[in-house]
Design a protein around this motif. Sequence first.
Motif, PDB file in Angstrom:
ATOM      1  N   TYR A 208      18.889  75.620  55.317  1.00 21.62           N
ATOM      2  CA  TYR A 208      18.464  76.837  54.621  1.00 21.62           C
ATOM      3  C   TYR A 208      18.691  76.599  53.133  1.00 21.62           C
ATOM      4  O   TYR A 208      19.830  76.419  52.703  1.00 21.62           O
ATOM      5  CB  TYR A 208      19.284  78.049  55.077  1.00 21.62           C
ATOM      6  CG  TYR A 208      18.929  78.540  56.469  1.00 21.62           C
ATOM      7  CD1 TYR A 208      19.417  77.909  57.603  1.00 21.62           C
ATOM      8  CD2 TYR A 208      18.105  79.653  56.635  1.00 21.62           C
ATOM      9  CE1 TYR A 208      19.086  78.367  58.875  1.00 21.62           C
ATOM     10  CE2 TYR A 208      17.780  80.123  57.907  1.00 21.62           C
ATOM     11  CZ  TYR A 208      18.264  79.478  59.018  1.00 21.62           C
ATOM     12  OH  TYR A 208      17.944  79.928  60.274  1.00 21.62           O
ATOM     13  N   THR A 209      17.593  76.612  52.352  1.00 25.67           N
ATOM     14  CA  THR A 209      17.676  76.190  50.961  1.00 25.67           C
ATOM     15  C   THR A 209      17.314  77.291  49.976  1.00 25.67           C
ATOM     16  O   THR A 209      16.276  77.941  50.116  1.00 25.67           O
ATOM     17  CB  THR A 209      16.658  75.047  50.708  1.00 25.67           C
ATOM     18  OG1 THR A 209      16.849  74.057  51.706  1.00 25.67           O
ATOM     19  CG2 THR A 209      16.845  74.442  49.333  1.00 25.67           C
ATOM     20  N   ARG A 210      18.167  77.450  48.976  1.00 22.64           N
ATOM     21  CA  ARG A 210      17.831  78.307  47.840  1.00 22.64           C
ATOM     22  C   ARG A 210      17.524  77.385  46.669  1.00 22.64           C
ATOM     23  O   ARG A 210      18.315  76.513  46.326  1.00 22.64           O
ATOM     24  CB  ARG A 210      19.019  79.203  47.498  1.00 22.64           C
ATOM     25  CG  ARG A 210      18.745  80.147  46.334  1.00 22.64           C
ATOM     26  CD  ARG A 210      19.791  79.980  45.252  1.00 22.64           C
ATOM     27  NE  ARG A 210      19.561  80.930  44.176  1.00 22.64           N
ATOM     28  CZ  ARG A 210      19.246  80.563  42.936  1.00 22.64           C
ATOM     29  NH1 ARG A 210      19.115  79.287  42.598  1.00 22.64           N
ATOM     30  NH2 ARG A 210      19.064  81.486  42.018  1.00 22.64           N
ATOM     31  N   SER A 211      16.347  77.557  46.086  1.00 25.71           N
ATOM     32  CA  SER A 211      16.023  76.754  44.910  1.00 25.71           C
ATOM     33  C   SER A 211      15.413  77.657  43.848  1.00 25.71           C
ATOM     34  O   SER A 211      15.043  78.798  44.130  1.00 25.71           O
ATOM     35  CB  SER A 211      15.057  75.622  45.262  1.00 25.71           C
ATOM     36  OG  SER A 211      13.718  76.073  45.154  1.00 25.71           O
ATOM     37  N   GLU A 212      15.319  77.124  42.650  1.00 27.53           N
ATOM     38  CA  GLU A 212      14.707  77.870  41.540  1.00 27.53           C
ATOM     39  C   GLU A 212      13.270  78.266  41.882  1.00 27.53           C
ATOM     40  O   GLU A 212      12.745  79.243  41.352  1.00 27.53           O
ATOM     41  CB  GLU A 212      14.642  76.993  40.277  1.00 27.53           C
ATOM     42  CG  GLU A 212      15.957  76.301  39.931  1.00 27.53           C
ATOM     43  CD  GLU A 212      16.891  77.214  39.185  1.00 27.53           C
ATOM     44  OE1 GLU A 212      16.480  77.709  38.130  1.00 27.53           O
ATOM     45  OE2 GLU A 212      18.018  77.450  39.674  1.00 27.53           O
ATOM     46  N   ARG A 213      12.637  77.501  42.758  1.00 27.94           N
ATOM     47  CA  ARG A 213      11.243  77.762  43.122  1.00 27.94           C
ATOM     48  C   ARG A 213      11.132  78.705  44.316  1.00 27.94           C
ATOM     49  O   ARG A 213      10.026  79.023  44.744  1.00 27.94           O
ATOM     50  CB  ARG A 213      10.538  76.438  43.448  1.00 27.94           C
ATOM     51  CG  ARG A 213      10.592  75.431  42.320  1.00 27.94           C
ATOM     52  CD  ARG A 213       9.962  74.118  42.744  1.00 27.94           C
ATOM     53  NE  ARG A 213       8.528  74.246  42.922  1.00 27.94           N
ATOM     54  CZ  ARG A 213       7.632  74.043  41.959  1.00 27.94           C
ATOM     55  NH1 ARG A 213       8.032  73.703  40.755  1.00 27.94           N
ATOM     56  NH2 ARG A 213       6.354  74.188  42.213  1.00 27.94           N
ATOM     57  N   GLY A 214      12.273  79.107  44.852  1.00 32.92           N
ATOM     58  CA  GLY A 214      12.266  79.997  46.020  1.00 32.92           C
ATOM     59  C   GLY A 214      12.862  79.319  47.242  1.00 32.92           C
ATOM     60  O   GLY A 214      13.211  78.144  47.225  1.00 32.92           O
ATOM     61  N   HIS A 358      16.671  84.057  48.792  1.00 32.25           N
ATOM     62  CA  HIS A 358      15.301  84.160  48.266  1.00 32.25           C
ATOM     63  C   HIS A 358      15.285  84.468  46.776  1.00 32.25           C
ATOM     64  O   HIS A 358      16.202  85.078  46.241  1.00 32.25           O
ATOM     65  CB  HIS A 358      14.511  85.221  49.037  1.00 32.25           C
ATOM     66  CG  HIS A 358      14.120  84.758  50.414  1.00 32.25           C
ATOM     67  ND1 HIS A 358      15.037  84.538  51.406  1.00 32.25           N
ATOM     68  CD2 HIS A 358      12.916  84.446  50.946  1.00 32.25           C
ATOM     69  CE1 HIS A 358      14.415  84.117  52.503  1.00 32.25           C
ATOM     70  NE2 HIS A 358      13.127  84.051  52.249  1.00 32.25           N
ATOM     71  N   ARG A 359      14.192  84.047  46.139  1.00 32.75           N
ATOM     72  CA  ARG A 359      14.011  84.315  44.722  1.00 32.75           C
ATOM     73  C   ARG A 359      13.288  85.643  44.564  1.00 32.75           C
ATOM     74  O   ARG A 359      12.251  85.882  45.188  1.00 32.75           O
ATOM     75  CB  ARG A 359      13.161  83.211  44.090  1.00 32.75           C
ATOM     76  CG  ARG A 359      13.469  82.929  42.638  1.00 32.75           C
ATOM     77  CD  ARG A 359      12.593  81.795  42.168  1.00 32.75           C
ATOM     78  NE  ARG A 359      11.240  82.268  41.944  1.00 32.75           N
ATOM     79  CZ  ARG A 359      10.834  82.847  40.828  1.00 32.75           C
ATOM     80  NH1 ARG A 359      11.667  83.009  39.815  1.00 32.75           N
ATOM     81  NH2 ARG A 359       9.594  83.262  40.696  1.00 32.75           N
TER      82      ARG A 359
END
Length: 398
Positions: A208-214, A358-359
């Motif tokens: 499960y990934t949180r990134s600047e892109r979402g 989420h972003r």
Amino acid sequence: MSTAAVQPASSTRTQVAIVGGGPAGLMLSHLLHLANIDSVVVDNRAAETIETTHRAGILERDSVRLLVDSGVDRVLRDGHRHEGIDLRFGGVSHRIDFEGLVGASCWLYPQTDVFIDLHARRTADGGDLRYGIGETEVVDVEHSPRIRYADADGVHHEIVADLVIGSDGSRSICRDLVPHPTRYFREYPFAWFGILTESAPSAPELIYTRSERGFALVSQRTESVQRLYFQCEPTEDPSAWSDDRIWAELQARLAGEDGFRLNEGPVIERTVLPFRSFVQTPMRHGRLLLAGDAAHTVPPTGAKGLNLALADVRVLAETIERAVNKKDDAALDTYTERALARVWKAQHFSYWMTSMLHRLEGASDFDEQRQLGELASIVGSQAGSTYLAEGYTGWPQR
Ligand code: DHB
């Protein structure tokens, strides 16, 4: 024309009529059969449609237990036990060790397989399953419930039952038969883009990934098929995404200092999944009881949908058994409260996992740093990680 005006060609009497033959409806029919209670299942979809509609793939510990204890145990051979997940943010993965924290695991076993197993078992046991019907109407749920429908040839039939169950999913017709319900509803300003790809799993467990892109989620299906998701706009058009564009987006969201790369391959399915939270109460009116998505929907983060439906059905089977065998209708009164206790925990869990990863369009720098602070608190604290592990593997049954 309303089917009410038509004299039915057949009338079937049963103890429990089940509207909706997805995994929840079939599981209920199966559990009732084991308790010597007969049921008829109707569904306007074809069984093949349900079998090929891809949904989530994670079963909680007690969902697996319910299947196995009731004699449906292919999950033990063909499923994959996962003892944890990775939470990934700032380009670094942090493992949440479910077994170490709460002594429980979950299982990767697609919802389509749960359906296939239960459908095969009910068929082998001579279950009365009627798929591909139309013009379904449920009447007189207060006193003597009846279902009227037309079969594939347009011939009208009737089912007369002591109880009717609405396990007819998020587009339920049964939920509207509860007068003046309270409905809780929340929309989210994003959706998931889900793909199936012919490529080997990129990691042993889910990421499960949180990134600047979402958000992005790395899941799996088989040794040669992966299931991947990434946060997108609710209005996203799947056909606007070439394989190359999908892989570039996913790789960018998973990128990090450890050099992690996803295994790529042809994209064989692409869909956009809606995001919403919904609860309707009460879950019973007269002789009608609701189960699963008909009464509640969760956003997909954490894969609670099917697990909640199966938990409803377990409580429901017990409730019906008492009502039927002990002629104790008071048992029906306890259903809503027992089911909702779990539903609201799962609503919170799904909402929490969603909001943490989420972003949000328009989020301030403060919001973003706060989100990273929350993730750091969860992975850096035994109490925080344990809370996640408990919710993910499923709260103990009551
Ligand atoms: C899957 C879906 C989910 O929503 C989730 O949280 C985990 C896994 C899946 O389809 O594999």
